[in-house]
Design a protein around this motif. Sequence first.
Motif, PDB file in Angstrom:
ATOM      1  N   GLY A 128       0.784  -1.333   0.123  1.00 33.06           N
ATOM      2  CA  GLY A 128      -0.037  -0.298  -0.227  1.00 33.06           C
ATOM      3  C   GLY A 128       0.911   1.632   0.268  1.00 33.06           C
ATOM      4  O   GLY A 128       2.378   1.459  -0.413  1.00 33.06           O
ATOM      5  N   GLU A 142      -1.446   0.431   4.706  1.00 36.40           N
ATOM      6  CA  GLU A 142      -0.761   0.072   5.919  1.00 36.40           C
ATOM      7  C   GLU A 142       0.936   0.978   6.370  1.00 36.40           C
ATOM      8  O   GLU A 142       1.673   0.652   7.510  1.00 36.40           O
ATOM      9  CB  GLU A 142      -0.276  -1.723   5.037  1.00 36.40           C
ATOM     10  CG  GLU A 142      -0.926  -2.379   5.675  1.00 36.40           C
ATOM     11  CD  GLU A 142      -1.308  -3.468   5.543  1.00 36.40           C
ATOM     12  OE1 GLU A 142      -0.430  -4.265   6.475  1.00 36.40           O
ATOM     13  OE2 GLU A 142      -1.939  -4.807   4.426  1.00 36.40           O
ATOM     14  N   PRO A 195      -8.742  -7.990  -0.179  1.00 36.47           N
ATOM     15  CA  PRO A 195      -9.186  -7.367  -1.008  1.00 36.47           C
ATOM     16  C   PRO A 195      -9.621  -8.756  -2.294  1.00 36.47           C
ATOM     17  O   PRO A 195      -9.055  -8.809  -2.771  1.00 36.47           O
ATOM     18  CB  PRO A 195      -8.957  -6.116  -1.684  1.00 36.47           C
ATOM     19  CG  PRO A 195      -8.016  -5.499  -0.450  1.00 36.47           C
ATOM     20  CD  PRO A 195      -7.348  -6.654  -0.253  1.00 36.47           C
TER      21      PRO A 195
HETATM   22  N1  CDT Z   1      -3.017  -7.296   4.216  1.00 36.39           N
HETATM   23  C1  CDT Z   1      -2.571  -6.981   2.797  1.00 36.39           C
HETATM   24  O1  CDT Z   1      -0.748  -7.194   3.018  1.00 36.39           O
HETATM   25  N2  CDT Z   1      -2.908  -7.098   1.854  1.00 36.39           N
HETATM   26  C2  CDT Z   1      -2.245  -7.346   0.368  1.00 36.39           C
HETATM   27  C3  CDT Z   1      -2.762  -6.351  -0.382  1.00 36.39           C
HETATM   28  C4  CDT Z   1      -2.323  -5.834  -1.701  1.00 36.39           C
HETATM   29  S1  CDT Z   1      -2.698  -5.193  -2.514  1.00 36.39           S
HETATM   30  C5  CDT Z   1      -2.243  -3.481  -1.087  1.00 36.39           C
HETATM   31  C6  CDT Z   1      -1.692  -8.722  -0.406  1.00 36.39           C
HETATM   32  O2  CDT Z   1      -0.623  -8.827  -0.565  1.00 36.39           O
HETATM   33  O3  CDT Z   1      -2.751  -9.328  -0.271  1.00 36.39           O
END
Ligand code: CDT
Length: 301
Positions: A128, A142, A195
Motif C-alpha cells: 500500500g 498499511e 481485497p
Molecule cells: N493485508 C495485506 O497485506 N493485503 C495485501 C493486499 C495487497 S494490495 C495493496 C495482500 O498482499 O494480500
Amino acid sequence: MREIVIGGAQLGAIQKSDSREAVVARMIALLSQAATAGCDLVVFPELALTTFFPRWWMEDADEVETWFEAEMPNEATQPLFDAAKQHGIAITFGYAESTPDGHHYNTSILTDKEGNIVGKYRKVHLPGHVEFDTERAFQHLEKRYFEPGDLGFPVWKNLDAWMGMAICNDRRWPEMYREMGLQGVELITLGYNTPSVNSQDGNEGLAQRLYHSELSMTAGAYQNASWVVGVAKAGDEDGHPLMGGSIIVDPNGFVVARAETEEDELIVHACDMDMCNFGKKTIFDFARHRRIEHYSRITGQ
Ligand code: CDT
C-alpha cells in the motif's frame, strides 16, 4: 509421526462498528468447534480483532490509536486466551500492536496449549501507501499506520514442531519462506486480509486473486518442505469485499483443506510434521544444494 491437528479459523466480515468483544465471542465459538474436531492448534487471520482499518484514511493520531492494542492479552482478549487454555488448544492470531515507546506494528502472536505467548512476529512486507491516493478505487494505508517489522522471521519449537509466522503480503515473497526454511521450519502460519478486487486494476478479478494467493503458499510450502496454513478474514466489510480462500498446504505443495465460504468457517487437517523430513533431506537439503555464491543480488552484498 508427529501429528498436529490444525484448525484454520477463517473469519467473516468485521464491520467498523463491531466491538472487539463481539469478535472475540466469534473466535471463541470457532475454538469450541475446533475442540470438538480435536484440534491442537487454531490459526486466526491478520488483524483478527477489528475491521481491516488500513482502508480508512485517518489524520487524527488519537483515532488511529483506537485500532491498536497496547497489551496482549488485554481485557477484551483475555477470554480468548482463557478459552484456548481451557480447551488445551494453542492459538495464533494477528492484531495491531502499539508499543510503550510509540511504535506501531502489524503483529501476530503464537501460544502454547496453556495460553502462554511463545512467539511474536511483526509484519515485514507492508503493502500500500502513506498518503491518500486519488487514483485508487479504495485506500490501502498499511504504510501509513505501521512500521516494517523489526524481528525478522524467527521460528519457535512449539507442540514438538518448528513453527514460524508470516502475515498476509509476506506470503507473496519467497524470501520469507526461505528465511524460515533455513531454520528448519515445519509449519508456517499466516493470516490475511486481501481485497477481492485490485484497487489499481479493475480487470483483475477474484479468480486471479485467489490463484495468486494459493500459488504463493503452495510454492512456498513445496520449496521449503513445510506445512503452510493461510487463513483469511473474508466477506464484505462496510462495502469493501475481502476474499476467502483459506487453505492448509502440505509439504509437497498440495492443498489438503480449503474454505468454501466467505464467513466464519473452520477448516481442519491432521498434519504430520514428519512429512517435512523427506524434502528437507533430499531435494531441498539446503546445506548440500544451495549455491549462495550466485545469490549476492538477493542479499545486496
Ligand atoms: N493485508 C495485506 O497485506 N493485503 C495485501 C493486499 C495487497 S494490495 C495493496 C495482500 O498482499 O494480500
